[in-house]
Design an enzyme around this catalytic site. Structure first.
Site, short mmCIF file in Angstrom:
data_model
loop_
_atom_site.label_atom_id
_atom_site.label_comp_id
_atom_site.label_asym_id
_atom_site.label_seq_id
_atom_site.Cartn_x
_atom_site.Cartn_y
_atom_site.Cartn_z
CG ASP A 37 34.45 52.37 31.83
OD1 ASP A 37 35.07 53.38 31.44
OD2 ASP A 37 35.01 51.27 32.01
CB CYS A 60 42.12 56.94 23.24
SG CYS A 60 41.52 57.11 24.90
CE LYS A 82 35.43 47.42 26.80
NZ LYS A 82 36.79 47.95 26.80
CG ASN A 83 37.26 46.89 30.44
OD1 ASN A 83 37.42 46.80 29.22
ND2 ASN A 83 36.80 47.97 31.03
NE ARG A 139 42.90 54.69 27.72
CZ ARG A 139 41.90 53.84 27.51
NH1 ARG A 139 41.08 54.01 26.49
NH2 ARG A 139 41.71 52.82 28.31
NE ARG A 190 36.94 49.33 21.38
CZ ARG A 190 37.06 50.17 22.42
NH1 ARG A 190 36.63 51.40 22.34
NH2 ARG A 190 37.63 49.77 23.53
N1 EPU Z 1 47.34 56.39 34.04
C1 EPU Z 1 48.60 56.94 34.11
N2 EPU Z 1 49.67 56.12 33.85
C2 EPU Z 1 49.53 54.81 33.54
C3 EPU Z 1 48.23 54.26 33.47
C4 EPU Z 1 47.15 55.08 33.74
O1 EPU Z 1 48.76 58.13 34.40
O2 EPU Z 1 50.55 54.14 33.33
C5 EPU Z 1 46.18 57.25 34.34
C6 EPU Z 1 45.23 57.37 33.13
O3 EPU Z 1 45.62 58.40 32.25
C7 EPU Z 1 43.89 57.63 33.81
C8 EPU Z 1 44.00 56.83 35.11
O4 EPU Z 1 45.39 56.61 35.32
O5 EPU Z 1 43.77 58.99 34.10
C9 EPU Z 1 43.29 55.50 35.14
O6 EPU Z 1 43.68 54.73 34.01
P1 EPU Z 1 43.66 53.12 34.03
O7 EPU Z 1 45.03 52.66 33.75
O8 EPU Z 1 42.96 52.65 35.25
O9 EPU Z 1 42.74 52.82 32.76
P2 EPU Z 1 42.96 51.67 31.69
O10 EPU Z 1 43.49 50.46 32.36
O11 EPU Z 1 43.69 52.20 30.52
C10 EPU Z 1 40.64 50.59 32.06
C11 EPU Z 1 39.44 50.27 31.21
C12 EPU Z 1 38.69 51.54 30.85
C13 EPU Z 1 38.27 52.25 32.15
C14 EPU Z 1 39.50 52.49 33.04
C15 EPU Z 1 39.15 53.07 34.39
C16 EPU Z 1 40.25 48.33 30.05
C17 EPU Z 1 40.66 47.70 28.78
N3 EPU Z 1 39.91 49.61 30.00
O12 EPU Z 1 41.47 51.43 31.27
O13 EPU Z 1 37.52 51.11 30.17
O14 EPU Z 1 37.67 53.48 31.84
O15 EPU Z 1 40.19 51.24 33.25
O16 EPU Z 1 38.27 52.23 35.06
O17 EPU Z 1 40.20 47.67 31.09
C18 EPU Z 1 35.77 51.20 28.64
O18 EPU Z 1 35.56 50.00 28.90
O19 EPU Z 1 34.99 51.92 27.97
C19 EPU Z 1 37.01 51.82 29.13
C20 EPU Z 1 37.50 52.94 28.64
#
Ligand code: EPU
Length: 427
Positions: free
Chosen positions: A305, A117, A22-23, A122, A397
């Protein structure tokens, strides 16, 4: 208003084939915009986050043809808008990847500002830091975030926090920028490498994905290609935990065992047996489950996850396990549901103390988010008796054909549609 009815208590046995990640898919679909031509994307999971991404592409003018259940041909030469339709972008957080792809190809992009969320706040400050370092400006108007640039130029970006989304968006933004971009303190998840490989197949020059530093040399033109998405590490891990939880024997196929190492190590520690093959693992469990501690960290650490799924498993292990959530602020909301099943878990902020109980009891439950929902399904599969799980759209999802896959493993699970309550339509 659909729900799952699960008659638990049966060990899962047999084989399950894992779908595409998915990701990776939710990043690769927006990235097809960079081709400005025809891409064939294989091994796409048939899940609602993928259909939402495909609808966004179509509404923006891309021509999308389904070649088979998991393969789409996407022609992005005819994209005629740089704004992601508001309603669609709100359906999935990962719509922020359209910003990077649109900025890179057209010099501007607009999506709905992602809010908080179920997992906690986020922010996307690190995504924007990358775009502005490359020369873009950003603004928020009427809840929409706009990025634009007359010209993108290579830059040095040191991320303040390791972020999957910001790493991918920065790569998307940099592939056509003039000169070299160096991205430091980046995420290293398998889907980061998958997106980089896809970008390179389209003519980009991205090196170092999977390490802490990614270097991108901007190219003038990119082109279409055929690309097959990697298997879903978390879907695989979920079936591995389900096998261990129910004392079953399951061959999990179409996977990359290397991607599963942190999960395999913890399952073995908890008392399951994991046998590795080239593209499969077999998970069995005969003895009792044992407590173990877990801390979620960015890859190659234990993936956040998988945290709810492992907490479910350890809720019936002998002894006390400490689970520490290192990524998200609010990822223990499902614990209340487990406690109603008889689990003994105390949560304090980002730490859960799990005292193993002998068994979980069936209960009606509600899926708070995608992985929490999957964890409750696994809990219900192990609990003797009938459990019901509501709000399963969260689960759908991210898990392709979950009912059919579990039924094939001998689970007694059905999905039922419930009529909506009167006057609920406009809510
Ligand atoms: N963060 C910031 N600033 C940013 C971006 C992130 O402070 O600009 C913080 C977030 O608040 C969090 C940490 O950094 O505390 C990590 O966030 P990350 O950006 O890595 O997460 P994401 O890209 O929004 C993806 C996956 C999530 C998974 C996380 C961590 C996708 C679409 N989603 O989210 O997947 O938990 O990486 O591995 O790729 C799921 O599949 O159920 C899911 C939530």
């Amino acid at each position: 208003m659909e729900k799952f009815i699960i008659q638990g208590g049966k060990p899962l046995t047999g084989e399950v084939t894992i779908s595409g990640a998915k990701n990776a898919a939710v990043a690769i679909l927006p990235a097809t915009i960079l081709a400005g031509g025809v891409c064939v994307i294989e091994n796409l999971p048939n899940i609602s986050d993928v259909s939402a991404s495909v609808r966004i592409l179509s509404e923006m003018g891309a021509k999308v043809t389904m070649l088979d259940k998991s393969t789409l041909e996407i022609d992005t030469s005819c994209i005629n808008s740089t704004a992601v339709p508001n309603e669609l972008s709100r359906q999935m957080r990962a719509s922020y990847y359209f910003l990077g792809a649109l900025l890179s190809r057209f010099g501007s992009g607009t999506v709905a500002m992602p809010g908080g969320c179920n997992l906690g706040p986020r922010p996307i400050d690190q995504h924007l830091k990358a775009f502005t370092s490359l020369g873009a400006t950003d603004s928020v108007e009427y809840g929409m975030i706009n990025v634009k640039a007359d010209k993108l130029e290579g830059a040095h970006v040191f991320f303040d926090t390791v972020s999957v989304g910001a790493t991918i968006n920065a790569m998307l933004g940099a592939v056509r920028a003039e000169g070299q971009t160096v991205l430091e303190n980046v995420a290293k998840e398998p889907h980061i490498v998958d997106v980089a490989n896809f970008l390179n197949m389209m003519g980009a020059d991205v090196r170092g994905a999977g390490t802490d530093v990614i270097k991108v040399r901007g190219v003038k033109k990119m082109h279409g290609c055929t690309y097959s998405i990697i298997p879903d590490q978390i879907e695989a891990g979920s079936y591995m935990v389900a096998a261990a939880m129910t004392g079953g024997n399951v061959l999990v196929k179409n996977i990359i065992p290397k991607h599963l190492e942190p999960i395999t190590a913890k399952l073995e520690r908890a008392g399951a047996m994991v046998e590795e093959f080239d593209e499969a693992v077999r998970v069995t469990r005969v003895g009792a489950l044992q407590a173990t501690n877990i801390k979620t960290t960015p890859h190659p650490g234990f993936p956040t996850d998988m945290q709810p799924l492992m907490t479910v498993l350890l809720s019936v292990a002998e002894g006390t396990s400490i689970i520490t959530e290192g990524i998200w602020e609010n990822r223990f909301r499902y614990v209340d549901e487990l406690v109603r099943m008889g689990a003994n878990i105390q949560v304090d902020g980002r730490v859960a103390v799990v005292e193993g109980v002998r068994e979980l009891l069936p209960a009606p439950m509600r899926a708070a988010d995608l992985r929490a929902g999957a964890a409750l399904v696994v809990a219900a599969l192990a609990a003797n008796g009938v459990s019901e799980i509501d709000e399963i759209s969260h689960i759908e999802r991210g898990y392709e054909d979950i009912v059919e896959k579990l039924q094939a493993l001998g689970a007694d699970i059905t999905r039922i549609e419930r009529p909506s309550p009167p006057n609920s339509a406009a809510v």
